[in-house]
Motif scaffolding. Structure first.
Motif, PDB file in Angstrom:
ATOM      1  N   UNK A  34       0.872  -1.171   0.000  1.00  0.00           N
ATOM      2  CA  UNK A  34       0.000   0.000   0.000  1.00  0.00           C
ATOM      3  C   UNK A  34       0.905   1.215   0.000  1.00  0.00           C
ATOM      4  N   UNK A  35       0.794   2.031  -1.022  1.00  0.00           N
ATOM      5  CA  UNK A  35       1.632   3.224  -1.077  1.00  0.00           C
ATOM      6  C   UNK A  35       0.740   4.456  -1.195  1.00  0.00           C
ATOM      7  N   UNK A  36       1.346   5.589  -0.925  1.00  0.00           N
ATOM      8  CA  UNK A  36       0.594   6.840  -0.994  1.00  0.00           C
ATOM      9  C   UNK A  36       1.180   7.832  -0.013  1.00  0.00           C
ATOM     10  N   UNK A  37       0.872   9.087  -0.239  1.00  0.00           N
ATOM     11  CA  UNK A  37       1.412  10.142   0.612  1.00  0.00           C
ATOM     12  C   UNK A  37       0.894   9.989   2.036  1.00  0.00           C
ATOM     13  N   UNK A  38       1.548  10.682   2.947  1.00  0.00           N
ATOM     14  CA  UNK A  38       1.093  10.690   4.324  1.00  0.00           C
ATOM     15  C   UNK A  38      -0.358  11.200   4.374  1.00  0.00           C
ATOM     16  N   UNK A  39      -1.190  10.465   5.097  1.00  0.00           N
ATOM     17  CA  UNK A  39      -2.590  10.871   5.205  1.00  0.00           C
ATOM     18  C   UNK A  39      -3.473  10.345   4.087  1.00  0.00           C
ATOM     19  N   UNK A  40      -2.919   9.533   3.201  1.00  0.00           N
ATOM     20  CA  UNK A  40      -3.724   9.056   2.070  1.00  0.00           C
ATOM     21  C   UNK A  40      -4.667   7.916   2.452  1.00  0.00           C
ATOM     22  N   UNK A  41      -4.442   7.328   3.638  1.00  0.00           N
ATOM     23  CA  UNK A  41      -5.399   6.329   4.109  1.00  0.00           C
ATOM     24  C   UNK A  41      -4.856   4.914   4.267  1.00  0.00           C
ATOM     25  N   UNK A  42      -3.540   4.760   4.161  1.00  0.00           N
ATOM     26  CA  UNK A  42      -2.952   3.412   4.226  1.00  0.00           C
ATOM     27  C   UNK A  42      -3.226   2.745   5.584  1.00  0.00           C
ATOM     28  N   UNK A  43      -2.910   3.472   6.654  1.00  0.00           N
ATOM     29  CA  UNK A  43      -3.107   2.882   7.990  1.00  0.00           C
ATOM     30  C   UNK A  43      -4.586   2.639   8.258  1.00  0.00           C
ATOM     31  N   UNK A  44      -5.415   3.525   7.759  1.00  0.00           N
ATOM     32  CA  UNK A  44      -6.862   3.320   7.957  1.00  0.00           C
ATOM     33  C   UNK A  44      -7.300   2.017   7.302  1.00  0.00           C
ATOM     34  N   UNK A  45      -6.761   1.761   6.124  1.00  0.00           N
ATOM     35  CA  UNK A  45      -7.097   0.524   5.421  1.00  0.00           C
ATOM     36  C   UNK A  45      -6.687  -0.690   6.269  1.00  0.00           C
ATOM     37  N   UNK A  46      -5.488  -0.631   6.831  1.00  0.00           N
ATOM     38  CA  UNK A  46      -5.025  -1.740   7.661  1.00  0.00           C
ATOM     39  C   UNK A  46      -5.881  -1.872   8.925  1.00  0.00           C
ATOM     40  N   UNK A  47      -6.231  -0.728   9.509  1.00  0.00           N
ATOM     41  CA  UNK A  47      -7.035  -0.783  10.734  1.00  0.00           C
ATOM     42  C   UNK A  47      -8.416  -1.372  10.474  1.00  0.00           C
ATOM     43  N   UNK A  48      -8.940  -1.113   9.291  1.00  0.00           N
ATOM     44  CA  UNK A  48     -10.234  -1.712   8.950  1.00  0.00           C
ATOM     45  C   UNK A  48     -10.094  -3.217   8.749  1.00  0.00           C
ATOM     46  N   UNK A  49      -8.969  -3.633   8.157  1.00  0.00           N
ATOM     47  CA  UNK A  49      -8.755  -5.079   7.969  1.00  0.00           C
ATOM     48  C   UNK A  49      -8.670  -5.800   9.308  1.00  0.00           C
ATOM     49  N   UNK A  50      -8.118  -5.101  10.292  1.00  0.00           N
ATOM     50  CA  UNK A  50      -7.953  -5.670  11.630  1.00  0.00           C
ATOM     51  C   UNK A  50      -9.232  -5.596  12.452  1.00  0.00           C
ATOM     52  N   UNK A  51     -10.176  -4.882  11.912  1.00  0.00           N
ATOM     53  CA  UNK A  51     -11.412  -4.557  12.625  1.00  0.00           C
ATOM     54  C   UNK A  51     -11.095  -3.708  13.875  1.00  0.00           C
ATOM     55  N   UNK A  52     -10.025  -2.914  13.759  1.00  0.00           N
ATOM     56  CA  UNK A  52      -9.778  -1.923  14.802  1.00  0.00           C
ATOM     57  C   UNK A  52     -10.732  -0.749  14.599  1.00  0.00           C
TER      58      UNK A  52
END
Ligand SMILES: Nc1ncnc2c1ncn2[C@@H]1O[C@H](COP(=O)(O)OP(=O)(O)OP(=O)(O)O)[C@@H](O)[C@H]1O
Length: 423
Positions: A34-52
């Motif tokens: 997952x690539x993209x500038x800071x704030x582009x949503x990468x961590x959010x995507x991972x957190x959703x996968x984790x159901x965090x």
């Protein structure tokens, strides 16, 4: 294995969604950056996968679980099939390398015998067998990250989520971490890695999903950090389009879990007598991938060896083919593209076979092997054991939620409780 259908995530008070109508599918055994500038949503995507986090709208399926409806009580068990690695390692400073890794297994109640066999194996995999008695402060950054990876994979997760695992490391050490992740991927674990590391991504030549302001703007196989594809005109849909074939307008070769591209102009569909999938590429062999100007469009090479490739007309007006749902990508269409090569789609009611192989399936009931005493037998526990686990997990650092799968932040009781930070 992982599927996002039109997922939007909007944090409270945020001016724009962190993720905006994201549709994405990741198959078993894939390695995805997952690539993209800071704030582009990468961590959010991972957190959703984790159901965090829960999505504001849309559906998420991971390992056969529909995360929008999974109960809070089941989240910890779901997470046992996931491993997570963070940028900042998060090791327990007063435990040795061995103990840091063994701790995960102790917390989820594995027997001493199991731990004694498994931990040395995983330390071998990450190249730290010699350092098992060292404490974290006696290790380099790269070694500490390898301990963190060992800890994340010791329970043989089906999926490893890594959030900038090389973010604190120098280029050479990062390369070593990448090799470890690659090895783990080759052993069958699906790896999803958020990163800013251009060198790592460019060297690996793996699938790259690029986010810009919460939208997927690129999804390419064997890709680099910055897209190497040329932008092409929007695909025309003409009567001469050679993909309408068979029932439902979806050609047989477009329904095989692969995505192909075909130049429309002057191109001829080639159907080998073997029934193999025909595919054509632009004459410019140096540019294997391209995408229309709009939509999230992964453009992928056919599976190695499976597809005869024919040089054809100039890449002026390709036709874009969706494997699952239709032959032609219309301009502006946000198509549910399918990654290839991948396993068949995971049905919600049929847990993914790989997860059964690589990790204990998420229990259908509240049963859990909850014994944590060294040497204790591995047995199914009842609800009172579950409460014991819940008590123990409250004494653990928060981040171990995702390491041990114990759902530290999950509150018990109400199945609709939010897990993780409020959103
Ligand atoms: N808990 C939160 N509350 C409000 N806004 C948030 C929260 N978490 C993230 N955001 C916002 O959502 C957007 C996406 O953030 P996210 O952390 O997913 O991006 P990222 O691509 O991982 O960034 P980075 O590369 O810097 O880690 C950002 O605008 C961020 O400010």
């Amino acid at each position: 294995m992982i599927r996002f259908d039109s997922v939007t995530k909007r944090y409270r008070g945020a001016p724009r969604p962190a993720l905006d109508d994201v549709t994405l599918e990741i198959g078993a055994g894939e390695f995805v950056f997952l690539v993209g500038a800071s704030g582009s949503g990468k961590s959010s995507l991972l957190r959703l996968m984790l159901r965090e986090e829960k999505p504001t709208s849309g559906e998420i399926h991971v390992l056969g679980q529909r995360l929008t409806s999974i109960s809070t009580r089941k989240v910890p068990y779901f997470r046992r099939s996931l491993g997570v690695v963070f940028q900042d390692f998060r090791l327990l400073p007063n435990k040795t390398v061995y103990e840091n890794v063994a701790f995960t297994l102790q917390v989820i109640g594995k027997s001493r015998g199991f731990i004694q066999t498994t931990v040395p194996d995983v330390l071998e995999t990450v190249g730290l067998a010699e350092k098992s008695s060292n404490f974290p402060n006696e290790l380099s950054g790269g070694e500490q990250q390898r301990v963190a990876i060992a800890r994340a994979v010791v329970n043989k997760p089906s999926v490893l989520l890594a959030d900038e695992p090389t973010g604190n490391l120098d280029p050479r050490t990062s390369e070593g971490i990448m090799q470890v992740l690659d090895r783990i991927n080759q052993q069958g674990t699906t790896v999803v890695m958020a990163t800013h590391d251009v060198t790592i991504v460019d060297r690996a030549q793996k699938r790259v999903v690029e986010l810009v302001q919460g939208k997927i703007i690129r999804d390419e196989l064997e890709a680099t950090y910055v897209t190497s594809s040329i932008k092409l005109p929007k695909p025309p849909v003409t009567e001469s389009t050679p993909v309408q074939n068979g029932s439902g307008g979806v050609p047989l070769w477009a329904r095989r879990g692969q995505q192909q591209q075909q130049p429309a102009t002057g191109a001829q569909e080639v159907r080998p007598s073997t029934g193999a999938v025909p595919v054509q590429r632009p004459a410019t062999g140096a540019v294997p991938m391209a995408r229309p100007a709009t939509g999230a469009v992964p453009v992928q090479r056919p599976a190695t060896g499976a597809v005869p490739v024919q040089s054809a007309a100039p890449a002026s007006a390709p036709i874009w083919v969706r494997a699952e749902t239709g032959p032609v990508l219309l301009p502006g269409e946000h198509a549910p593209w399918r990654a290839a090569p991948v396993a068949p789609p995971v049905e919600e009611e049929h847990p993914d076979g790989r997860s059964l192989f690589f990790a204990a399936p998420v229990p259908a009931t509240g049963a859990v092997n909850a014994h944590t005493e060294p040497g204790a037998p591995e047995t199914e526990a009842d609800e009172s054991d579950l409460r014991g686990v819940a008590r123990r997990r409250e004494q653990l650092p928060e981040h171990l939620d995702f390491i041990t799968g114990l759902g530290l932040r999950g509150r018990r009781g109400d199945a609709d409780d939010e897990v993780g930070p409020s959103s």
